[in-house]
Design a protein around this motif. Sequence first.
Motif, short mmCIF file in Angstrom:
data_model
loop_
_atom_site.label_atom_id
_atom_site.label_comp_id
_atom_site.label_asym_id
_atom_site.label_seq_id
_atom_site.Cartn_x
_atom_site.Cartn_y
_atom_site.Cartn_z
N LEU A 15 0.82 -1.21 0.00
CA LEU A 15 0.00 0.00 0.00
C LEU A 15 0.86 1.27 0.00
CD1 LEU A 15 -2.95 -0.89 2.41
CD2 LEU A 15 -3.07 -0.55 -0.07
N ILE A 16 1.96 1.26 0.74
CA ILE A 16 2.87 2.41 0.73
C ILE A 16 3.51 2.54 -0.65
CG2 ILE A 16 5.03 3.31 1.70
CD1 ILE A 16 4.19 1.89 4.35
N HIS A 17 3.87 1.41 -1.24
CA HIS A 17 4.44 1.42 -2.59
C HIS A 17 3.41 1.96 -3.59
CE1 HIS A 17 6.58 -0.89 -6.04
NE2 HIS A 17 7.16 0.27 -5.84
N GLU A 18 2.17 1.50 -3.49
CA GLU A 18 1.11 1.96 -4.37
C GLU A 18 0.94 3.48 -4.26
OE1 GLU A 18 -3.40 0.52 -5.04
OE2 GLU A 18 -3.06 1.43 -3.07
N ALA A 19 0.91 4.00 -3.04
CA ALA A 19 0.73 5.44 -2.83
C ALA A 19 1.85 6.22 -3.51
CB ALA A 19 0.69 5.75 -1.34
N THR A 20 3.08 5.74 -3.38
CA THR A 20 4.23 6.42 -3.98
C THR A 20 4.16 6.35 -5.50
OG1 THR A 20 5.47 5.64 -2.05
CG2 THR A 20 6.72 6.66 -3.80
N LEU A 21 3.75 5.23 -6.03
CA LEU A 21 3.60 5.09 -7.48
C LEU A 21 2.52 6.03 -8.02
CD1 LEU A 21 3.84 1.20 -7.73
CD2 LEU A 21 5.47 2.81 -8.75
N VAL A 22 1.42 6.15 -7.29
CA VAL A 22 0.33 7.03 -7.74
C VAL A 22 0.79 8.48 -7.74
CG1 VAL A 22 -1.96 7.93 -7.11
CG2 VAL A 22 -1.55 5.46 -7.13
N LEU A 23 1.62 8.87 -6.78
CA LEU A 23 2.17 10.23 -6.77
C LEU A 23 3.10 10.46 -7.95
CD1 LEU A 23 3.02 10.86 -3.00
CD2 LEU A 23 1.08 11.75 -4.29
N GLY A 24 3.77 9.39 -8.39
CA GLY A 24 4.67 9.51 -9.53
C GLY A 24 5.95 10.27 -9.23
#
Length: 395
Positions: free
Chosen positions: A257-266
Amino acid sequence: MDVQKMKKEMEEELTDNILPYWMTEMTDKENGGFYGRITGREILIPEAEKGAVLNARILWTFSSAYRILNREEYLATATRAKRYVIDHFYDKEFGGVFWSLDCKGHPLDTRKQIYALGFAIYGLSEYHRATGDKEALDYAIRLFESIEKHSFDSVKNGYCEALTRDWKEIADMRLSDKDENERKTMNSHLHILEPYTNLFRVWKDERLEKQIRNLIDIFTDRILNVKTGHLELFFNDDWVSKCRTVSYGHDIEASWLIHEATLVLGDRKMLEKVEPLVEYMAAAADEGLTDEGGLVYETFRDRGLTDADLHWWVQAENVVGYANLYQYFGDEIGMQKAFRCWEFIKRRLIDHKNGEWHWSIRADGTVNTDDDKAGFWKCPYHNGRMCMEIIERFS
């Protein structure tokens, strides 16, 4: 086992077992919305209270299923859940959502548990993502504003756990009886990050982006124990943690989930900071793996005890966490761990007779029928999301 075979099996599990169970067994045609509980022995309790978390998770699950699979029956169930959350759970006087309602849909426990507001944002933002519905987005934004206004600690950072109906201090802030009565918790921060990330997909607000970045930093700088790779669970106002419990399911869930959040921020620079920690958290969760491929629940380090039950949600998050390592880091061994856990789920956790999944397999190998099949905490979100994550990631 290969990825495409697992993907096919999970789509069948989602469409033939998990989602039909909730549509046929939990739809409350008399009082509206969904029933509050079915016991682990398949007894419907129509008078059970209706929880905000359960209803918000139903909303998210069926909205996501409609977005991915485009089946009208999923949209109908998602819309039913959306209406119930907005019309009954949303507090029209003070904002936020009630913690629970009685079986007729009247407010029962009116406290504002921030965790529940987070899941309402998660469900409403996903409904908007799937349909473009403006009302759902408007209510998701309202809930974001309530969390930021009433829960965010602008002095010491982070979010407080709970407040009264009218946003005053409350003595008992616990999410459940097994939690510590502390002001800030890992669990609530994780499930604020999760919906904020989903909301950002459809609402590119600068304040929202700032708070997602802040939440990621809170996890990497405060909540993650850099010595062990595990997450600390409970904190006082000053971010001091005295609890020595390890939650393996949250370790692996947080990793993706932390990885997903960082990916969404780009943000490439933030990814460079976060990605080594994603692998570190997942490796720490490995400590809870069993010979069968399952992941045990918790270890109480201060007491030298382990709760070795194999909970449904922990297994689902375990599969997604290791699939994430394979997808983004090329971790072939991680994917083998995901395969082994899926085989364990199919063999032991799925209720092939009655539908859905059992709550857990006990440490002695027996099926746990004492805890709910569906209820306040037993929702279609973890196992449904696992299936949909695999479908989307490997399409």
